[in-house]
Design a protein around this motif. Sequence first.
Motif, PDB file in Angstrom:
ATOM      1  N   PRO A   1       0.824  -1.217   0.000  1.00 22.38           N
ATOM      2  CA  PRO A   1       0.000   0.000   0.000  1.00 22.38           C
ATOM      3  C   PRO A   1       0.848   1.252   0.000  1.00 22.38           C
ATOM      4  O   PRO A   1       1.979   1.271   0.491  1.00 22.38           O
ATOM      5  CB  PRO A   1      -0.804  -0.121   1.310  1.00 22.38           C
ATOM      6  N   CYS A   2       0.299   2.329  -0.568  1.00 21.39           N
ATOM      7  CA  CYS A   2       0.977   3.618  -0.512  1.00 21.39           C
ATOM      8  C   CYS A   2       0.958   4.138   0.926  1.00 21.39           C
ATOM      9  O   CYS A   2       0.167   3.693   1.756  1.00 21.39           O
ATOM     10  CB  CYS A   2       0.295   4.602  -1.444  1.00 21.39           C
ATOM     11  N   TRP A   3       1.818   5.100   1.197  1.00 20.42           N
ATOM     12  CA  TRP A   3       1.951   5.585   2.569  1.00 20.42           C
ATOM     13  C   TRP A   3       0.629   6.076   3.141  1.00 20.42           C
ATOM     14  O   TRP A   3       0.376   5.955   4.344  1.00 20.42           O
ATOM     15  CB  TRP A   3       3.007   6.687   2.648  1.00 20.42           C
TER      16      TRP A   3
ATOM     17  N   LEU B   1      -1.528  21.295  -3.472  1.00 19.94           N
ATOM     18  CA  LEU B   1      -2.100  20.372  -4.451  1.00 19.94           C
ATOM     19  C   LEU B   1      -3.377  20.915  -5.089  1.00 19.94           C
ATOM     20  O   LEU B   1      -3.734  20.513  -6.191  1.00 19.94           O
ATOM     21  CB  LEU B   1      -2.373  19.021  -3.786  1.00 19.94           C
ATOM     22  N   ASP B   2      -4.073  21.808  -4.391  1.00 17.67           N
ATOM     23  CA  ASP B   2      -5.321  22.370  -4.930  1.00 17.67           C
ATOM     24  C   ASP B   2      -5.277  23.885  -4.714  1.00 17.67           C
ATOM     25  O   ASP B   2      -6.150  24.468  -4.092  1.00 17.67           O
ATOM     26  CB  ASP B   2      -6.512  21.738  -4.214  1.00 17.67           C
TER      27      ASP B   2
ATOM     28  N   ALA C   1      -7.587  10.836   2.817  1.00 17.25           N
ATOM     29  CA  ALA C   1      -8.454  11.192   1.688  1.00 17.25           C
ATOM     30  C   ALA C   1      -7.712  12.037   0.666  1.00 17.25           C
ATOM     31  O   ALA C   1      -7.874  11.852  -0.549  1.00 17.25           O
ATOM     32  CB  ALA C   1      -9.695  11.932   2.204  1.00 17.25           C
ATOM     33  N   LEU C   2      -6.899  12.962   1.134  1.00 13.96           N
ATOM     34  CA  LEU C   2      -6.095  13.802   0.250  1.00 13.96           C
ATOM     35  C   LEU C   2      -5.121  12.946  -0.552  1.00 13.96           C
ATOM     36  O   LEU C   2      -4.933  13.153  -1.757  1.00 13.96           O
ATOM     37  CB  LEU C   2      -5.374  14.844   1.088  1.00 13.96           C
TER      38      LEU C   2
ATOM     39  N   GLU D   1      -1.830  10.253  -8.002  1.00 12.66           N
ATOM     40  CA  GLU D   1      -0.872  10.292  -9.106  1.00 12.66           C
ATOM     41  C   GLU D   1       0.294  11.225  -8.801  1.00 12.66           C
ATOM     42  O   GLU D   1       1.409  11.015  -9.291  1.00 12.66           O
ATOM     43  CB  GLU D   1      -1.562  10.729 -10.396  1.00 12.66           C
ATOM     44  N   ARG D   2       0.071  12.230  -7.992  1.00 13.63           N
ATOM     45  CA  ARG D   2       1.125  13.194  -7.678  1.00 13.63           C
ATOM     46  C   ARG D   2       1.870  12.848  -6.388  1.00 13.63           C
ATOM     47  O   ARG D   2       2.939  13.408  -6.139  1.00 13.63           O
ATOM     48  CB  ARG D   2       0.513  14.591  -7.564  1.00 13.63           C
ATOM     49  N   LEU D   3       1.307  11.956  -5.585  1.00 11.80           N
ATOM     50  CA  LEU D   3       1.890  11.704  -4.275  1.00 11.80           C
ATOM     51  C   LEU D   3       2.473  10.308  -4.093  1.00 11.80           C
ATOM     52  O   LEU D   3       3.382  10.125  -3.277  1.00 11.80           O
ATOM     53  CB  LEU D   3       0.823  11.926  -3.185  1.00 11.80           C
TER      54      LEU D   3
END
Length: 241
Positions: free
Chosen positions: A2-4, A142-143, A182-183, A189-191
Amino acid sequence: MPCWYDGPLASFDTETTGIDVERDRIVSAALVVQETPRSVPRVTRWLVNPGVPIPEAAVAVHGLTAEHLALNGRWPSPVMEEIARALTDQSLAGRPLIVMNAPFDLTLLDRELRRHRAASLQHYLGNHPLSVLDPRVLDKHLDRYRKGRRTLSDLCAEYGVELTGAHDAAADADAALQVVRALGRRFAERLESLSPAELHTRQAVWHAAQARGLEAWFARNGTEEAVDPHWPMRPDLPAAA
């Protein structure tokens, strides 16, 4: 693997006597640890009798009166020691530490440690630096073009996170943790190619740029207000001459 943002995370929050990191005191704190998005969080809470008056404005925010803290709180010195060691344990375990508006909470903790333990936060961390994830800094980067405020309650609304009992340290810490999960999924794709340690380094740059942008906004609106660019902790004040 899994991703972090779907793995083990910890989150830290404080409630205080005010917003001056050099002079105000911690009255409560909480550490929330969650191994996976579906696991039950482990929560550690601290209640502190700071030994100073609690301004009415602060009580209006978190509801912790001087009388309640005198009866139920502990003296600051052992509590600050426990908190510092608990955060160090997260670093040793390799868990990223989520802190909403990190320069406030971590600087205030550092000053409390210096005040009551004659030691800095860095003293406790030693050669095991924190990997801090600040949802405010991450979201603003990011936003960046989304309008509106970026308080914890605003981020919870944006990312579909329930916040019950705002301005309770444990509730806020848990909400910040869920916002970061959630973020992470929204901006996967960016993280996903960045480790928490790499993100820690980048957030210092992003926060400095955000501070410069906020100062410029103040100037355009006729207010010369300085915004501290340091992240995740403010430097020591220079010693008085």
